[in-house]
Design an enzyme around this catalytic site. Structure first.
Site, mmCIF file in Angstrom:
data_model
loop_
_atom_site.group_PDB
_atom_site.id
_atom_site.type_symbol
_atom_site.label_atom_id
_atom_site.label_comp_id
_atom_site.label_asym_id
_atom_site.label_seq_id
_atom_site.Cartn_x
_atom_site.Cartn_y
_atom_site.Cartn_z
ATOM 1 N N HIS A 133 45.074 35.845 35.967
ATOM 2 C CA HIS A 133 44.445 37.108 35.582
ATOM 3 C C HIS A 133 43.199 37.381 36.419
ATOM 4 C CE1 HIS A 133 46.570 38.222 31.755
ATOM 5 N NE2 HIS A 133 46.991 36.985 31.926
ATOM 6 N N CYS A 157 50.612 38.213 36.218
ATOM 7 C CA CYS A 157 51.094 37.594 34.978
ATOM 8 C C CYS A 157 52.533 38.030 34.671
ATOM 9 C CB CYS A 157 50.126 37.881 33.836
ATOM 10 S SG CYS A 157 50.361 36.780 32.423
ATOM 11 N N GLU A 194 41.513 40.059 36.507
ATOM 12 C CA GLU A 194 40.540 40.874 35.767
ATOM 13 C C GLU A 194 39.560 40.009 34.993
ATOM 14 O OE1 GLU A 194 43.254 39.764 32.591
ATOM 15 O OE2 GLU A 194 43.524 40.316 34.681
#
Length: 355
Positions: free
Chosen positions: A333, A249, A335
């Site tokens: 992302h 990001c 995660e």
């Protein structure tokens, strides 16, 4: 019913029901995820932004701190069609309003999102007022003050001291995390795969990081314009080629700038949990979680730097690699909070690549 208004800096006014909080201003952005309001509101990448949810019903599964991606609520306001507020369940609404986050409901979110898509991301203010004229008057000073804030939003949400945490993998790497506004799940995923992690402030110097002798450096997500982030690009320039560097990001954008590329503001950004991204090397398509308002410009791409991922919606760049400088990055992302989980394996890739 107490009246509330969203006033855009263009003069447009949207009316709805004021659910509580204090008058505040910020950039007005929308997210297309169907769930995850807690992860979104606590994501530091939403710093200084008013969040509009396209999914109509919010707060319907309560509020639970284990889902928070930082200790603080990062948003400046919360807009949705309807929010759970019953005798049985109102914990999410109370979490927002007791933190002075203004909440506006019963608003034409479809019309607002279409306006944001057609005309781009504006500044705006959420205010309680008797009528639109009073709302416009109140909003003017709020928006002006918000636009005068320090534009290095990354520094505002980054840690100010180095934090060292024990990892869970005794034979894993020592990972230095450069904190641009990191989500907690990034730290959790790295600790699972590392023997130790050190989280450095966004303005840490190359020397500070080198003294800790990490195996690799990980650049996190964060809010705002990468051009306004002080020190980080220079730090990464000094470290390129010394140890492997992986960015996500904002980290992807800072890495790109360190490699000599530029970035540009997207019309309305990428925010949601349903963005298709293709890995250009394998052909695999991930459904990804995204939250950013800027993208990397490949117009200055030089020999040795290769794009690795592409956004299939608008064809913007979603990843880079430069083997000679030992660096890789992705725009999305991995995660995955609040989801989906397609790309979480990228953390495994990171560790194997570092080895």
């Amino acid at each position: 019913m107490k009246k509330g208004f969203l006033v855009l800096d263009s003069g447009e006014v949207y009316s709805g029901k004021w659910e509580g909080g204090k008058n505040r201003a910020g950039e007005v952005v929308f997210n297309t995820s169907h769930f995850g309001y807690e992860e979104m509101a606590t994501d530091p990448s939403y710093y200084s932004q008013i969040l509009v949810l396209t999914s109509p019903m919010q707060g319907n599964y309560g509020a639970h701190k284990e889902f928070h991606e930082s200790p603080m609520l990062s948003i400046e306001g919360f807009i949705c069609l309807e929010i759970q507020n019953s005798e049985r369940e109102s914990s999410w609404l109370k979490r927002l309003t007791t933190s002075d986050i203004p909440v506006l409901t019963e608003i034409d979110t479809r019309g607002l999102v279409l306006r944001l898509r057609d005309k781009g991301t504006p500044w705006g203010a959420l205010v309680a007022a008797a009528d639109p004229q009073e709302a416009i008057k109140i909003s003017a000073s709020l928006i002006e003050a918000g636009q005068k804030k320090d534009r290095d939003w990354v520094y505002a949400v980054s840690r100010k001291e180095i934090e060292i945490l024990q990892g869970e993998k005794s034979n894993g790497p020592r990972v230095a995390i450069l904190d641009f506004g990191t989500k907690e799940n990034i730290i959790r995923e790295l600790r699972k795969r590392s023997r130790e992690v050190a989280i450095f402030p966004s303005r840490a110097t190359a020397l500070q990081i080198q003294k800790w002798e990490p195996t690799a450096l990980f650049l996190t997500n964060g809010p705002g314009d990468p051009l306004e982030v002080k020190q980080a690009t220079e730090t990464i320039k000094e470290l390129l080629g010394w140890r492997p560097v992986f960015g996500i990001c904002m980290g992807h954008q800072i890495l790109a700038r360190a490699l000599g590329l530029s970035t540009f503001k997207l019309k309305f950004g990428h925010r949601g949990g349903n963005h298709p991204v293709q890995d250009l090397r394998s052909g695999r398509v991930y459904v990804t979680s995204q939250n950013h308002g800027y993208a990397v410009d490949l117009g200055q791409l030089t020999s040795g730097i290769s794009p690795t991922h592409i956004n299939l919606n608008d064809k913007t760049n979603e990843g880079l690699e430069c083997p000679s400088k030992k660096c890789q990055s992705v725009q999305f992302h991995p995660e995955s909070c609040p989801g989906p989980n397609d790309a979480r394996e990228i953390f495994d890739h990171f560790v194997e690549w570092v080895k």
